[in-house]
Structures are given as C-alpha cells and as structure tokens.
Design a protein around this motif. Structure first.
Motif, PDB file in Angstrom:
ATOM      1  N   SER A  10      -8.053  19.110  36.797  1.00 58.39           N
ATOM      2  CA  SER A  10      -7.432  18.785  35.519  1.00 58.39           C
ATOM      3  C   SER A  10      -5.919  18.988  35.515  1.00 58.39           C
ATOM      4  N   ASP A  11      -5.393  19.710  36.499  1.00 54.86           N
ATOM      5  CA  ASP A  11      -3.943  19.916  36.595  1.00 54.86           C
ATOM      6  C   ASP A  11      -3.603  20.259  38.034  1.00 54.86           C
ATOM      7  N   ALA A  12      -2.499  19.734  38.512  1.00 54.27           N
ATOM      8  CA  ALA A  12      -2.031  20.042  39.868  1.00 54.27           C
ATOM      9  C   ALA A  12      -0.511  20.182  39.831  1.00 54.27           C
ATOM     10  N   ARG A  13      -0.017  21.249  40.428  1.00 52.59           N
ATOM     11  CA  ARG A  13       1.426  21.493  40.494  1.00 52.59           C
ATOM     12  C   ARG A  13       1.792  21.899  41.918  1.00 52.59           C
ATOM     13  N   VAL A  14       2.873  21.336  42.405  1.00 50.16           N
ATOM     14  CA  VAL A  14       3.321  21.620  43.767  1.00 50.16           C
ATOM     15  C   VAL A  14       4.737  22.178  43.713  1.00 50.16           C
ATOM     16  N   ARG A  15       4.954  23.287  44.414  1.00 55.51           N
ATOM     17  CA  ARG A  15       6.289  23.875  44.518  1.00 55.51           C
ATOM     18  C   ARG A  15       6.681  23.896  45.993  1.00 55.51           C
TER      19      ARG A  15
END
Length: 58
Positions: A10-15
């Motif tokens: 439902s959510d994906a974040r890449v740093r």
C-alpha cells in the motif's frame, strides 16, 4: 515475489545516499502472523537484502 503471494503493497518509499545502500520502506497488508513470517523470509532471501525489520502496526 510479493505479487506472487497476492500481498498488497500500500506504500513504498525509497531513500538513497551516495555510497550507501538504498533503504526501502514498504507498507504491506497481510492476513495473518504466519503470512508475515513467510513474507519476511522471502524478502530476506532476495539478493542484496542486507536487513529487514518490522517497525510498527497501523
């Protein structure tokens, strides 16, 4: 592999930071604790995964 197991991301974040591994935060929807354990094992076995941790509920 997650889509093969019909797990909804439902959510994906890449740093990213120069010279460091990328950090990928995923929010996934699971139906049981056993599905959580299976999913953690699948992700841990992927090439280039250094660490995986469950960080919260909600």
């Amino acid at each position: 592999q997650l889509s093969d197991s019909r797990i909804n991301v439902s959510d994906a974040r890449v740093r990213t930071a120069f010279g460091k591994p990328a950090r990928i935060d995923l929010r996934i929807e699971l139906s049981s604790c056993s599905q959580l354990q299976t999913t953690i094992g699948q992700i841990r076995s992927m090439a280039d995964v250094l660490d995986i941790a469950r960080t919260g509920i909600g």
